[in-house]
Write a protein that holds these residues in place. Structure first.
Motif, PDB file in Angstrom:
ATOM      1  N   ALA A   1     -12.166 -22.518  -8.540  1.00 14.56           N
ATOM      2  CA  ALA A   1     -12.337 -21.100  -8.230  1.00 14.56           C
ATOM      3  C   ALA A   1     -13.701 -20.604  -8.686  1.00 14.56           C
ATOM      4  CB  ALA A   1     -11.232 -20.287  -8.900  1.00 14.56           C
ATOM      5  N   VAL A  54     -16.284 -21.930  -6.230  1.00 12.62           N
ATOM      6  CA  VAL A  54     -16.289 -21.163  -4.982  1.00 12.62           C
ATOM      7  C   VAL A  54     -17.008 -19.836  -5.181  1.00 12.62           C
ATOM      8  CG1 VAL A  54     -14.836 -19.975  -3.310  1.00 12.62           C
ATOM      9  CG2 VAL A  54     -14.241 -22.274  -4.060  1.00 12.62           C
ATOM     10  N   LEU A  93     -20.533 -18.923  -3.027  1.00 15.26           N
ATOM     11  CA  LEU A  93     -20.328 -17.932  -1.966  1.00 15.26           C
ATOM     12  C   LEU A  93     -21.592 -17.120  -1.647  1.00 15.26           C
ATOM     13  CD1 LEU A  93     -16.734 -16.448  -2.459  1.00 15.26           C
ATOM     14  CD2 LEU A  93     -17.603 -17.824  -0.558  1.00 15.26           C
ATOM     15  N   TYR A  98      -8.591 -17.355  -9.612  1.00 18.65           N
ATOM     16  CA  TYR A  98      -9.755 -16.473  -9.510  1.00 18.65           C
ATOM     17  C   TYR A  98      -9.684 -15.353 -10.540  1.00 18.65           C
ATOM     18  CZ  TYR A  98     -11.010 -18.774  -5.147  1.00 18.65           C
ATOM     19  OH  TYR A  98     -11.378 -19.712  -4.221  1.00 18.65           O
ATOM     20  N   SER A 103      -8.625 -24.427  -5.311  1.00 17.54           N
ATOM     21  CA  SER A 103      -8.700 -23.237  -6.154  1.00 17.54           C
ATOM     22  C   SER A 103      -7.509 -22.310  -5.949  1.00 17.54           C
ATOM     23  CB  SER A 103      -9.994 -22.480  -5.865  1.00 17.54           C
ATOM     24  OG  SER A 103     -10.001 -21.979  -4.537  1.00 17.54           O
ATOM     25  N   LEU A 104      -6.820 -22.436  -4.839  1.00 17.05           N
ATOM     26  CA  LEU A 104      -5.671 -21.579  -4.559  1.00 17.05           C
ATOM     27  C   LEU A 104      -4.345 -22.194  -4.990  1.00 17.05           C
ATOM     28  CD1 LEU A 104      -6.681 -20.371  -0.978  1.00 17.05           C
ATOM     29  CD2 LEU A 104      -6.866 -19.088  -3.116  1.00 17.05           C
ATOM     30  N   TRP A 127       0.086 -21.306  -2.467  1.00 16.40           N
ATOM     31  CA  TRP A 127      -1.256 -20.780  -2.734  1.00 16.40           C
ATOM     32  C   TRP A 127      -1.146 -19.428  -3.443  1.00 16.40           C
ATOM     33  CZ3 TRP A 127      -4.329 -21.735   2.467  1.00 16.40           C
ATOM     34  CH2 TRP A 127      -4.541 -23.126   2.606  1.00 16.40           C
ATOM     35  N   PHE A 176     -16.179 -28.134   0.985  1.00  9.46           N
ATOM     36  CA  PHE A 176     -15.991 -26.702   0.738  1.00  9.46           C
ATOM     37  C   PHE A 176     -14.540 -26.290   0.959  1.00  9.46           C
ATOM     38  CE2 PHE A 176     -15.785 -22.472   2.757  1.00  9.46           C
ATOM     39  CZ  PHE A 176     -16.087 -21.708   1.642  1.00  9.46           C
ATOM     40  N   LEU A 177     -13.946 -26.743   2.053  1.00  7.47           N
ATOM     41  CA  LEU A 177     -12.548 -26.398   2.324  1.00  7.47           C
ATOM     42  C   LEU A 177     -11.616 -27.004   1.286  1.00  7.47           C
ATOM     43  CD1 LEU A 177     -12.501 -26.785   6.230  1.00  7.47           C
ATOM     44  CD2 LEU A 177     -12.675 -24.679   4.877  1.00  7.47           C
ATOM     45  N   LEU A 207     -11.887 -24.898  -1.815  1.00  6.29           N
ATOM     46  CA  LEU A 207     -11.196 -23.621  -1.591  1.00  6.29           C
ATOM     47  C   LEU A 207      -9.689 -23.790  -1.674  1.00  6.29           C
ATOM     48  CD1 LEU A 207     -11.437 -20.629  -0.825  1.00  6.29           C
ATOM     49  CD2 LEU A 207     -11.424 -21.327   1.578  1.00  6.29           C
ATOM     50  N   ALA A 208      -9.158 -24.864  -1.055  1.00  9.72           N
ATOM     51  CA  ALA A 208      -7.716 -25.096  -1.102  1.00  9.72           C
ATOM     52  C   ALA A 208      -7.254 -25.430  -2.517  1.00  9.72           C
ATOM     53  CB  ALA A 208      -7.344 -26.214  -0.131  1.00  9.72           C
TER      54      ALA A 208
END
Length: 293
Positions: A263, A266, A270, A77, A53-54, A72, A46-47, A50-51
């Motif tokens: 993104a 995520v 969520l 998104y 996607s940024l 980042w 998950f992390l 998330l990283a």
């Protein structure tokens, strides 16, 4: 002549209980370490998503193993939300999951109540059929269900996704296990007072099975939200697709936009994390209560 009664020294209870206390502390620490390791195993993907996607797509291609390379930003998104119908996918998944939860709670609780308290001819065959439904994989039912719903002209509609989850064998067994834990004297007292079986179900048993209701509702919601194969076969329009099917359509073999795909992923899971964090106490309580006989 006065006699002196010997005073017996106190028993060393603390010394006797010390090994058990130390063993309990060691067991608790071992459980805490195992839970922490499993939590890290689940949190790392998950992390990482998330990283990723940024990050910009160029930095991901050049240095995919460094989560901090390139800086980042929230561009992925905004791009995914503006260029793909993620809002429609969210709404479709929410409507399908909520309706599946409502129908599963209604029919699963009634079936579990009937298997727990009613005695009728053919009850053993019904229990065997429900158990057989637990043993069959969902992939083995795809072709018969497809032919069935095509004959009813339900393909391309949300009902083709809601109705299969109504007859979930797991929900029936959860309710049956919980209803069996209700004292029989309570049911007999209601029957002696003249209550019908429907009234016993609605006014006596259902208010007591809130843990089972919450457990089945959360598990059904998560299963319906994450379903991929059956919605892929049933829903053929882009705007009527669910979140998992829509996210799979974003992957292009010629040009994969890693940041946009991550993104969207995520954004897709969520809601599941939010549901679990809000209702985790009900999940644990429901599973623990339905397992007590």
């Amino acid at each position: 002549m006065t006699t002196m009664t010997p005073v017996t020294p106190p028993r060393p209870t603390a010394a006797r209980n010390a090994p058990s206390v130390n063993g309990a502390k060691l067991f608790n620490r071992l459980c805490a370490v195992c839970l922490t390791l499993f939590a890290l195993i689940w949190l790392v993907p998950f992390l990482w998503a998330l990283a990723t996607s940024l990050r910009p797509d160029g930095s991901i291609t050049e240095n995919p193993t460094s989560p901090f390379a390139g800086g980042w930003s929230l561009h992925a998104y905004s791009y995914a939300w503006d260029n793909y119908p993620i809002g429609s996918w969210y709404l479709n998944s929410l409507v399908i999951s909520v309706l599946a939860v409502v129908f599963t709670l209604a029919f699963g609780s009634m079936a579990g109540f009937a298997l727990a308290f009613l005695r009728y001819r053919g009850r053993g065959a019904v229990v065997a059929l429900v158990a057989a439904g637990l043993m069959l994989p969902s992939e083995a039912l795809v072709l018969p269900q497809f032919i069935e719903y095509r004959s009813f002209h339900l393909l391309g509609t949300f009902w083709a996704l809601i109705l299969p989850s109504v007859a979930a064998p797991l929900s029936v067994f959860v309710f049956q296990s919980f209803f069996r834990g209700i004292p029989v004297a309570l049911i007999e007292a209601a029957r002696i007072d003249g209550a019908s079986w429907w009234r016993v179900y609605a006014t006596v048993c259902m208010p007591l099975c809130r843990p089972a209701l919450s457990t089945v509702a959360i598990l059904t919601f998560i299963t319906s939200w994450n379903s991929f194969l059956w919605p892929l076969l049933v829903l053929n329009q882009t705007k009527s697709q669910t979140i998992p099917v829509g996210l799979a359509s974003l992957v292009n073999n010629s040009n994969i936009q890693y940041a946009e795909v991550m993104a969207s992923s995520v954004l897709g899971f969520l809601p599941l994390i939010a549901v679990f964090l809000v209702f985790q106490r009900q999940i644990v309580q429901g599973i623990a209560t339905t397992g007590i006989k």
